[in-house]
Design a protein around this motif. Sequence first.
Motif, PDB file in Angstrom:
ATOM      1  N   GLU A 110       1.903   1.925  -3.372  1.00 17.07           N
ATOM      2  CA  GLU A 110       0.783   2.442  -4.167  1.00 17.07           C
ATOM      3  C   GLU A 110       0.482   3.907  -3.849  1.00 17.07           C
ATOM      4  OE1 GLU A 110      -2.317  -0.315  -3.201  1.00 17.07           O
ATOM      5  OE2 GLU A 110      -1.527  -1.866  -4.521  1.00 17.07           O
ATOM      6  N   GLY A 111       1.157   4.454  -2.842  1.00 15.79           N
ATOM      7  CA  GLY A 111       0.996   5.864  -2.540  1.00 15.79           C
ATOM      8  C   GLY A 111       0.289   6.189  -1.236  1.00 15.79           C
ATOM      9  N   VAL A 112      -0.114   5.181  -0.466  1.00 19.48           N
ATOM     10  CA  VAL A 112      -0.736   5.453   0.834  1.00 19.48           C
ATOM     11  C   VAL A 112       0.375   5.895   1.780  1.00 19.48           C
ATOM     12  CG1 VAL A 112      -2.057   4.507   2.761  1.00 19.48           C
ATOM     13  CG2 VAL A 112      -2.552   3.746   0.424  1.00 19.48           C
ATOM     14  N   THR A 113       0.265   7.110   2.300  1.00 20.14           N
ATOM     15  CA  THR A 113       1.330   7.645   3.154  1.00 20.14           C
ATOM     16  C   THR A 113       0.879   7.907   4.581  1.00 20.14           C
ATOM     17  OG1 THR A 113       0.805   9.896   2.443  1.00 20.14           O
ATOM     18  CG2 THR A 113       2.527   8.737   1.210  1.00 20.14           C
ATOM     19  N   ASP A 114      -0.412   7.898   4.828  1.00 19.37           N
ATOM     20  CA  ASP A 114      -0.910   8.178   6.169  1.00 19.37           C
ATOM     21  C   ASP A 114      -0.694   6.967   7.069  1.00 19.37           C
ATOM     22  OD1 ASP A 114      -2.644  10.101   7.869  1.00 19.37           O
ATOM     23  OD2 ASP A 114      -3.548   8.111   8.141  1.00 19.37           O
ATOM     24  N   ALA A 115       0.027   7.151   8.168  1.00 21.77           N
ATOM     25  CA  ALA A 115       0.346   6.043   9.073  1.00 21.77           C
ATOM     26  C   ALA A 115      -0.907   5.408   9.661  1.00 21.77           C
ATOM     27  CB  ALA A 115       1.277   6.525  10.182  1.00 21.77           C
ATOM     28  N   VAL A 116      -1.903   6.212   9.977  1.00 27.21           N
ATOM     29  CA  VAL A 116      -3.145   5.677  10.552  1.00 27.21           C
ATOM     30  C   VAL A 116      -3.829   4.767   9.544  1.00 27.21           C
ATOM     31  CG1 VAL A 116      -5.425   6.282  11.455  1.00 27.21           C
ATOM     32  CG2 VAL A 116      -3.429   7.615  12.128  1.00 27.21           C
ATOM     33  N   ARG A 155       0.829  -1.211   0.000  1.00 27.36           N
ATOM     34  CA  ARG A 155       0.000   0.000   0.000  1.00 27.36           C
ATOM     35  C   ARG A 155       0.860   1.256   0.000  1.00 27.36           C
ATOM     36  NH1 ARG A 155      -5.458  -0.728   0.406  1.00 27.36           N
ATOM     37  NH2 ARG A 155      -5.318   1.327  -0.532  1.00 27.36           N
ATOM     38  N   ALA A 156       1.988   1.242   0.709  1.00 27.01           N
ATOM     39  CA  ALA A 156       2.895   2.389   0.687  1.00 27.01           C
ATOM     40  C   ALA A 156       3.437   2.601  -0.729  1.00 27.01           C
ATOM     41  CB  ALA A 156       4.028   2.194   1.683  1.00 27.01           C
TER      42      ALA A 156
END
Length: 72
Positions: free
Chosen positions: A51-57, A48-49
């Motif tokens: 793929e661009g997901v950067t929010d830790a939550v 997911r990171a």
Amino acid sequence: MINRPPETFSAETVAALREVLNIAVAQIAEQNRTPATKAKMAETIVRRAAEGVTDAVDLVTLAVREGETPAA
């Protein structure tokens, strides 16, 4: 299947993703905290990171969902 080069992460990003994994593992049932389930959760976080997901939550939430079902 798309053939693309692997994603690379800086040392700081790897450390942050490791911390996300530690936080997520602490939130799943103790009996699910097997190496296989942790690996499944780590794979979700890294994928997911990449793929661009950067929010830790968000990453923790996604990993916890994976960890709720033990790896086979």
